[in-house]
Design an enzyme around this catalytic site. Structure first.
Site, PDB file in Angstrom:
ATOM      1  N   LYS A  13       0.434  -6.549  -5.937  1.00 52.50           N
ATOM      2  CA  LYS A  13       1.735  -6.059  -6.320  1.00 52.50           C
ATOM      3  C   LYS A  13       2.200  -6.129  -5.042  1.00 52.50           C
ATOM      4  CE  LYS A  13      -0.509  -2.602  -7.879  1.00 52.50           C
ATOM      5  NZ  LYS A  13      -2.102  -2.562  -7.739  1.00 52.50           N
ATOM      6  N   ARG A  88       0.491   5.945 -11.683  1.00 52.40           N
ATOM      7  CA  ARG A  88      -1.109   5.707 -11.687  1.00 52.40           C
ATOM      8  C   ARG A  88      -2.076   5.815 -13.134  1.00 52.40           C
ATOM      9  NH1 ARG A  88      -1.489   3.207  -6.452  1.00 52.40           N
ATOM     10  NH2 ARG A  88      -3.339   2.569  -6.268  1.00 52.40           N
ATOM     11  N   ARG A 127      -8.572  -9.460   2.834  1.00 51.81           N
ATOM     12  CA  ARG A 127      -6.582  -9.747   2.950  1.00 51.81           C
ATOM     13  C   ARG A 127      -6.540  -8.228   4.146  1.00 51.81           C
ATOM     14  NH1 ARG A 127      -4.034  -5.184  -2.293  1.00 51.81           N
ATOM     15  NH2 ARG A 127      -5.612  -3.471  -0.794  1.00 51.81           N
ATOM     16  N   ARG A 161      -7.094  -2.347   5.811  1.00 60.26           N
ATOM     17  CA  ARG A 161      -6.715  -0.810   5.381  1.00 60.26           C
ATOM     18  C   ARG A 161      -7.853  -0.924   5.032  1.00 60.26           C
ATOM     19  NH1 ARG A 161      -3.236  -1.291  -0.327  1.00 60.26           N
ATOM     20  NH2 ARG A 161      -4.535   0.518  -0.703  1.00 60.26           N
ATOM     21  N   ARG A 172     -11.671   1.698  -7.130  1.00 59.68           N
ATOM     22  CA  ARG A 172     -10.972   2.126  -7.097  1.00 59.68           C
ATOM     23  C   ARG A 172     -10.806   1.320  -8.021  1.00 59.68           C
ATOM     24  NH1 ARG A 172      -8.865  -0.472  -1.831  1.00 59.68           N
ATOM     25  NH2 ARG A 172      -7.237  -1.103  -2.744  1.00 59.68           N
TER      26      ARG A 172
END
Ligand code: AMP
Length: 215
Positions: A13, A88, A127, A161, A172
């Site tokens: 996203k 969400r 990432r 992160r 998550r």
């Protein structure tokens, strides 16, 4: 134009929002980025949000709804925006409808990025981003052209992160299926839900999203 990029963590996203932002003159509104900035600045909201974020759980609705309600009133949002990571859950989706109605604008499309769960863990755990300009990279799938140097701004500082680790990612994903995926029928009923293949190459996904936005 107002759109939502919808999908589980790691669907891409943020990457796609940055590309659409540039191409369509829209503003990317990422609640995750805003919350991380609030955590770093140790604001009242940031301190309340930090524990939930570290545990991979959703931050309370009143915090995120308040952040978005304030943000969309700013001048740079007048030409439209891309919501990335909001709403969400169904309560947030309903709150968004009320906010948009108050602003006299409407949601044009909800673009669902479809991806396999197995790919998500790999994407998330590899990432990282440029610490200066936030350009996204990946250990194996998307390295900078010159090792250790950001393609966009030349910075040599990168960051990862705190919640991009295997344990938090699993939590998550659970939160996504329990709370976020139930938002999809809400938008399907309104006739504004569209799917793209989030497993395709990054440029292909961008092309698919552009096709939805220009249809
Ligand atoms: P993201 O950057 O979108 O993956 O979000 C990182 C974390 O921020 C999530 O795991 C949640 O803890 C929190 N968060 C971001 N957006 C929301 C939201 N709309 N509602 C609740 N929590 C959120």
């Amino acid at each position: 134009m107002i759109i939502i990029l919808f999908g589980p963590p790691g669907a891409g996203k943020g990457t796609q929002a940055q590309r659409i932002e540039k191409a369509h003159g829209l503003v990317q509104l990422s609640t995750g980025d805003m919350l991380r900035a609030a955590v770093a600045a140790k604001t009242h909201y940031g301190q309340k949000a930090q524990e939930k974020m570290q545990a991979g759980q959703l931050v309370s609705d009143d915090i995120v709804i308040g952040i978005i309600a304030d943000r969309i009133k700013e001048d740079d949002c007048k030409n439209g925006f891309i919501l990335d990571g909001f709403p969400r859950n169904v309560a947030q989706a309903k709150a968004l409808d009320v906010m948009l109605e108050e602003e006299g604008v409407k949601l044009d499309a909800v673009v669902q990025m479809e991806v396999n769960d197995e790919a998500l863990v790999d994407r998330i755990s590899g990432r990282y981003t440029c610490a200066n300009c936030n350009e996204g990279y990946h250990d194996t799938n998307l390295k900078p052209k010159v090792d250790g140097v950001c393609d966009v701004c030349g910075s040599t500082e990168f960051k990862r992160r705190a919640d991009d680790n295997a344990e938090t990612v699993a939590k998550r994903l659970d939160e996504y299926y329990a709370q976020t995926a139930p938002v999809l029928p809400y938008y399907a009923e309104k006739g504004i839900l569209q799917q793209v293949d989030g497993m395709a190459a990054i440029d292909d996904v961008t092309a698919q999203i552009n096709a939805v936005l220009t249809a």
